[in-house]
Design an enzyme around this catalytic site. Structure first.
Site, PDB file in Angstrom:
ATOM      1  N   ASP A  10       0.904  -1.186   0.042  1.00  0.00           N
ATOM      2  CA  ASP A  10      -0.095   0.018  -0.057  1.00  0.00           C
ATOM      3  C   ASP A  10       0.983   1.375   0.049  1.00  0.00           C
ATOM      4  O   ASP A  10       2.080   1.224   0.304  1.00  0.00           O
ATOM      5  CB  ASP A  10      -1.015  -0.039   1.108  1.00  0.00           C
ATOM      6  CG  ASP A  10      -1.773   1.132   1.358  1.00  0.00           C
ATOM      7  OD1 ASP A  10      -2.380   1.639   0.120  1.00  0.00           O
ATOM      8  OD2 ASP A  10      -1.879   1.721   2.365  1.00  0.00           O
ATOM      9  N   SER A  11       0.152   2.262  -0.208  1.00  0.00           N
ATOM     10  CA  SER A  11       0.859   3.633  -0.213  1.00  0.00           C
ATOM     11  C   SER A  11       1.469   4.039   1.174  1.00  0.00           C
ATOM     12  O   SER A  11       1.663   5.162   1.546  1.00  0.00           O
ATOM     13  CB  SER A  11       0.098   4.840  -1.007  1.00  0.00           C
ATOM     14  OG  SER A  11      -0.888   4.959  -0.124  1.00  0.00           O
ATOM     15  N   CYS A  73      -4.821  -1.530  -1.667  1.00  0.00           N
ATOM     16  CA  CYS A  73      -5.205  -0.300  -2.018  1.00  0.00           C
ATOM     17  C   CYS A  73      -6.052   0.115  -3.219  1.00  0.00           C
ATOM     18  O   CYS A  73      -5.779  -0.663  -4.145  1.00  0.00           O
ATOM     19  CB  CYS A  73      -3.703   0.546  -2.294  1.00  0.00           C
ATOM     20  SG  CYS A  73      -3.783   2.156  -3.052  1.00  0.00           S
ATOM     21  N   GLU A 151      -1.271   9.310   7.448  1.00  0.00           N
ATOM     22  CA  GLU A 151       0.282   9.157   7.125  1.00  0.00           C
ATOM     23  C   GLU A 151       1.098   9.813   8.257  1.00  0.00           C
ATOM     24  O   GLU A 151       2.058   9.376   8.570  1.00  0.00           O
ATOM     25  CB  GLU A 151       0.666   9.240   5.711  1.00  0.00           C
ATOM     26  CG  GLU A 151       0.325   8.203   4.756  1.00  0.00           C
ATOM     27  CD  GLU A 151       0.715   6.779   4.934  1.00  0.00           C
ATOM     28  OE1 GLU A 151       1.982   6.704   5.438  1.00  0.00           O
ATOM     29  OE2 GLU A 151       0.051   6.056   5.006  1.00  0.00           O
ATOM     30  N   CYS A 183     -11.047   3.689   0.301  1.00  0.00           N
ATOM     31  CA  CYS A 183      -9.765   3.674   0.587  1.00  0.00           C
ATOM     32  C   CYS A 183      -9.433   3.041   1.749  1.00  0.00           C
ATOM     33  O   CYS A 183     -10.091   3.211   2.954  1.00  0.00           O
ATOM     34  CB  CYS A 183      -9.379   5.298   0.693  1.00  0.00           C
ATOM     35  SG  CYS A 183      -7.665   5.664   1.063  1.00  0.00           S
ATOM     36  N   HIS A 185      -7.055   3.286   3.812  1.00  0.00           N
ATOM     37  CA  HIS A 185      -6.495   4.160   4.922  1.00  0.00           C
ATOM     38  C   HIS A 185      -7.762   4.533   6.087  1.00  0.00           C
ATOM     39  O   HIS A 185      -7.624   4.750   7.386  1.00  0.00           O
ATOM     40  CB  HIS A 185      -6.145   5.576   4.553  1.00  0.00           C
ATOM     41  CG  HIS A 185      -4.534   5.479   4.114  1.00  0.00           C
ATOM     42  ND1 HIS A 185      -4.374   4.656   2.944  1.00  0.00           N
ATOM     43  CD2 HIS A 185      -3.463   5.845   4.831  1.00  0.00           C
ATOM     44  CE1 HIS A 185      -2.989   4.786   2.931  1.00  0.00           C
ATOM     45  NE2 HIS A 185      -2.424   5.462   3.883  1.00  0.00           N
TER      46      HIS A 185
HETATM   47  N1  DGL Z   1      -4.629   3.251   0.772  1.00  0.00           N
HETATM   48  C1  DGL Z   1      -4.908   3.676  -0.608  1.00  0.00           C
HETATM   49  C2  DGL Z   1      -6.349   3.525  -1.256  1.00  0.00           C
HETATM   50  O1  DGL Z   1      -6.920   2.733  -0.833  1.00  0.00           O
HETATM   51  C3  DGL Z   1      -4.395   5.097  -0.397  1.00  0.00           C
HETATM   52  C4  DGL Z   1      -4.351   5.989  -1.836  1.00  0.00           C
HETATM   53  C5  DGL Z   1      -3.337   7.179  -1.708  1.00  0.00           C
HETATM   54  O2  DGL Z   1      -2.248   6.821  -1.485  1.00  0.00           O
HETATM   55  O3  DGL Z   1      -3.722   8.204  -2.056  1.00  0.00           O
HETATM   56  O4  DGL Z   1      -6.737   4.093  -2.085  1.00  0.00           O
END
Ligand code: DGL
Length: 259
Positions: A10-11, A73, A151, A183, A185
């Site tokens: 993931d990011s 993600c 984050e 998302c 997050h």
């Molecule tokens: N967890 C990512 C998602 O589900 C976050 C995306 C991002 O980094 O903008 O979309």
């Protein structure tokens, strides 16, 4: 191959919400978690940039011998999962906003979707919406700024609440009865979201569905780990602070020099 790890990327910390469901449903599996927070947020990047990032993350996880990869993600899945599946032979499990269950169960005919710009503008998201939401009003909001706060370890407080008010209050006006967290997050700020939403609105997330699909695919391919789990490994290519803060248990987080 059964006791090789599952790779998750993931990011940043969002994939933890998927990892937690994997832990519950697949307690024997070894996991390697790649937090690509150097490239966060993905949601503002072009499809081409997201493809390249996903390719790099996949190659890194393959170099760690992963037997299956979870793209934890929504932005990466909705933009790049077909691209990855075309490039590599390994099984990929993705995560998409849960619009199907929301559309099937709505009574008011109105559902809310909170997701990144990258997800909302993707072809896959729009195809799924058109397929299931013919007579349903979808109130889509781009949760601009939320991933950045999370984050930075911010999961409550005024700044976050202000942004959530801006995105969620208009949905309430449209009488939504389901809010889809599109998302990975966002489940991390569910308590802050609940402060705004009427109790009657159901919040939908995708972790459990991803874990079930992962189990199904592992089983079909005879890849379930029969031995007791030996380890979880965490890797991060920028600050490790938020991951350390948000993980349920204390694990060692390895910093990697990787962009
Ligand atoms: N967890 C990512 C998602 O589900 C976050 C995306 C991002 O980094 O903008 O979309």
């Amino acid at each position: 191959m059964q006791n090789q790890p599952i790779g998750i990327f993931d990011s940043g910390v969002g994939g933890i919400t998927i990892l937690n469901s994997i832990k519950k449903l697949l307690p024997n599996e070894n996991v390697i978690y790649l937090s690509d927070n150097f490239n966060s947020p993905y949601g503002k990047k072009s499809k081409e940039q997201i493809n390249n990032i996903c390719k790099k993350n996949t190659e890194w996880l393959l170099s760690k011998n992963c037997k299956l990869i979870i793209v934890a993600c929504n932005t990466a899945t909705t933009n790049s999962i077909s691209y990855l599946r075309n490039l590599y032979d390994i099984n990929f499990i993705g995560v998409e906003p849960a619009i199907k269950p929301a559309a099937l169960n709505t009574k008011t005919g109105s559902i809310g979707v909170l997701a990144t710009k990258g997800t909302l503008s993707s072809q896959l998201f729009n195809t799924t919406s058109n397929q299931y939401c013919d007579n349903i009003n979808i109130i889509e909001k781009n949760g601009d700024g939320l991933v950045e706060l999370i984050e930075n370890g911010i999961t409550n407080g005024n700044e976050l609440q202000k942004l959530l008010n801006k995105y969620i209050k208009p949905m309430i006006k449209y009488n939504i009865d389901h809010l889809v967290l599109g998302c990975t997050h966002y489940p991390l700020i569910k308590e802050s979201i609940k402060k705004i939403l009427p109790g009657s609105v159901k919040i939908l997330e995708s972790g459990e569905a991803v874990a079930k699909q992962t189990k199904k695919i592992l089983k079909e391919n005879n890849l379930l780990n029969e031995l007791k789990r030996s380890k979880f490994e965490f890797y991060c290519n920028s600050s490790t602070k938020t991951l350390e803060k948000l993980l349920e248990y204390k694990y060692t987080i390895n910093y990697i020099d990787y962009e």
